[in-house]
Design an enzyme around this catalytic site. Sequence first.
Site, PDB file in Angstrom:
ATOM      1  N   ARG A   1       1.662 -12.389  -1.802  1.00 31.81           N
ATOM      2  CA  ARG A   1       0.349 -12.772  -1.281  1.00 31.81           C
ATOM      3  C   ARG A   1      -0.432 -13.623  -2.279  1.00 31.81           C
ATOM      4  NH1 ARG A   1      -1.925  -9.663   3.058  1.00 31.81           N
ATOM      5  NH2 ARG A   1      -0.506  -8.072   3.821  1.00 31.81           N
TER       6      ARG A   1
ATOM      7  N   LYS B   1      -2.088 -13.392  14.012  1.00 33.65           N
ATOM      8  CA  LYS B   1      -3.542 -13.246  13.867  1.00 33.65           C
ATOM      9  C   LYS B   1      -4.129 -14.316  12.943  1.00 33.65           C
ATOM     10  CE  LYS B   1      -4.865  -9.525  11.667  1.00 33.65           C
ATOM     11  NZ  LYS B   1      -5.599  -9.736  10.395  1.00 33.65           N
ATOM     12  N   THR B   2      -3.525 -14.483  11.769  1.00 34.31           N
ATOM     13  CA  THR B   2      -4.051 -15.459  10.807  1.00 34.31           C
ATOM     14  C   THR B   2      -3.852 -16.883  11.309  1.00 34.31           C
ATOM     15  OG1 THR B   2      -3.646 -13.972   8.942  1.00 34.31           O
ATOM     16  CG2 THR B   2      -3.883 -16.303   8.441  1.00 34.31           C
TER      17      THR B   2
ATOM     18  N   LYS C   1      -8.700  -2.201   0.750  1.00 41.24           N
ATOM     19  CA  LYS C   1      -8.502  -1.329   1.905  1.00 41.24           C
ATOM     20  C   LYS C   1      -9.260  -0.015   1.764  1.00 41.24           C
ATOM     21  CE  LYS C   1      -6.037  -3.998   4.509  1.00 41.24           C
ATOM     22  NZ  LYS C   1      -6.669  -4.619   5.697  1.00 41.24           N
TER      23      LYS C   1
ATOM     24  N   SER D   1       0.790  -7.063  11.950  1.00 38.70           N
ATOM     25  CA  SER D   1       1.580  -8.055  11.230  1.00 38.70           C
ATOM     26  C   SER D   1       2.625  -8.691  12.140  1.00 38.70           C
ATOM     27  CB  SER D   1       2.281  -7.392  10.033  1.00 38.70           C
ATOM     28  OG  SER D   1       3.060  -8.314   9.328  1.00 38.70           O
TER      29      SER D   1
ATOM     30  N   HIS E   1     -10.592  -4.306  12.317  1.00 36.50           N
ATOM     31  CA  HIS E   1      -9.517  -4.920  11.534  1.00 36.50           C
ATOM     32  C   HIS E   1      -9.069  -6.151  12.319  1.00 36.50           C
ATOM     33  CE1 HIS E   1      -5.215  -4.653   9.727  1.00 36.50           C
ATOM     34  NE2 HIS E   1      -6.010  -5.382   8.961  1.00 36.50           N
TER      35      HIS E   1
ATOM     36  N   ARG F   1       0.814  -1.200   0.000  1.00 37.52           N
ATOM     37  CA  ARG F   1       0.000   0.000   0.000  1.00 37.52           C
ATOM     38  C   ARG F   1       0.857   1.263   0.000  1.00 37.52           C
ATOM     39  NH1 ARG F   1      -1.937   1.089   4.224  1.00 37.52           N
ATOM     40  NH2 ARG F   1      -1.002  -0.464   5.583  1.00 37.52           N
TER      41      ARG F   1
ATOM     42  N   ASP G   1      -9.875 -10.882   8.144  1.00 30.84           N
ATOM     43  CA  ASP G   1      -9.276  -9.548   8.152  1.00 30.84           C
ATOM     44  C   ASP G   1     -10.194  -8.402   8.577  1.00 30.84           C
ATOM     45  OD1 ASP G   1      -6.929  -8.009   7.722  1.00 30.84           O
ATOM     46  OD2 ASP G   1      -7.689  -7.327   5.799  1.00 30.84           O
TER      47      ASP G   1
END
Length: 534
Positions: free
Chosen positions: A324, A243-244, A200, A239, A219, A60, A258
Amino acid sequence: METGVVNPSARLDTLGISGLKAVHYNLSNAGLVQAAIERGEGELGQGGAFLTTTGKHTGRSPKDKFVVDEPSVKDTIWWENNPPMSPEAFEALRADMIAHMTGREYFVQDLFGGADLDYRLNLRVVSELAWHNLFIRHLLRRPEVAELETFLPEFTIINCPTFNADPAKHGCRSETVIAISFERKMILIGGTSYAGENKKSVFSVLNYLLPDSGVMPMHCSANHAPDDADDVAVFFGLSGTGKTTLSADPGRVLIGDDEHGWSKDGTFNFEGGCYAKTISLSAEAEPEIFATTSKFATVIENMVYDKHTKELDFEDDSLTQNMRCAYPLEYISNASASATGGIPKNVIMLTCDAYGVLPPIARLTPAQAMYHFLSGFTSKVAGTEKGVTEPQPTFSTCFGAPFMPRRPEVYGTLLRDKIAEFGSTCWLVNTGWTGGAHGTGSRMPIRATRALLTAALNGSLNEAEFRTDPNFGFDVPISVDGVADVILDPRRTWDKPDSYDRQAGRLVQMFIENFAQYESHVGAEVMAAAPKGA
């Protein structure tokens, strides 16, 4: 030339867009893959995945994102975090972008943002790249064909990677621009091929709109118990905090990975797919996500691969560490078909404390939850970036500062009030270091983290005996089955307790200094929940 399914009253000419070479409305995954390959946008990979690169933008561009300074939003936008663009500059940008589109081929998807029918947003996405249209078709929620026949967009995204903005004329910073107009209900994206800007920008719009309806935009990832959709857990985390990994529990049902909303009725995913990092991804550690990288129409972004066999290299980060894959939620076998669940029973805030100070788990009061949510703490470690030789604190408010159009206290207050109203339990989980800081101690054992989360989610942890942490004031369990007692008390894991005390004092002071920006915007209850400095 027009192809695809579209409501005739909602064609692009309603936006003043005309003179295009061709417009393809709502093509299927197969149609978009075919178009992208024919146009030379990428290659077909193993299993029919689509392989592509994004050029110089592999992530981003947060400094190139603007919100139009319009009367209806002037008093509610967090301008310090969202640089303003004048309405005149936006109109010039829009006119020049539409002129740039003349004679070119475009792809359109009509999609929903949000699984809850009461709060979803109708979005029309106009893409210069066919694979961008495929990406957003995965990441947002897809209407049925019958719904497309009457679909009317509430917000429109126009994405032209080959359009370069003019800072002097368009009121932006560089030739790359992401501009959101809430009054024109339009998002303009130019000068970048990074597909993540599409999703986003939608998240940013929902983050602005939903609080007015009493919905907490988050988020976070979310899952629920396999036999009880009301037993929901949400996982906040920046990050590198896990979390994932921790939310992708095969023993629970995945709501999403997400972006979610928390309404008076429950939890709902904003998205229809996942956008997962693939660096060091393995079939052993993440079998379901790994499997998506060789499924038809999965978008593989910025990964190195063998030009002959198309075999992906999950360790080669020469293009970017931010490589990704994007795929529809149904590619995950334990994903929720409805992408909804009940009120969050447990709220998990993940942090990677490289200072070795925070306990592996702590229970927070609603006021403490608001404090730590506004703080959004994690830490970078030595070796991860050039010039980083010791742990460095990272504070990203609400665990997602770049996507927050309103002031952080709006979201923090919503979270505090919902936790208090519904009796949700909030946990702070440290997946960072124990036994010392990074370089001296060791990473928190994943087995211990999983055992503590299991106890938190099944309710047994609430029955444990707790102590009050002397530095942060939150409750820490003294003993939990399957976890060594010593790990629960970080001071005991250090060789020299006085070294721990000094390190803890440093971290507390970092929290205090960071939170100074919010002191005048939060009440006495939240300030009383802050850690106490020396």
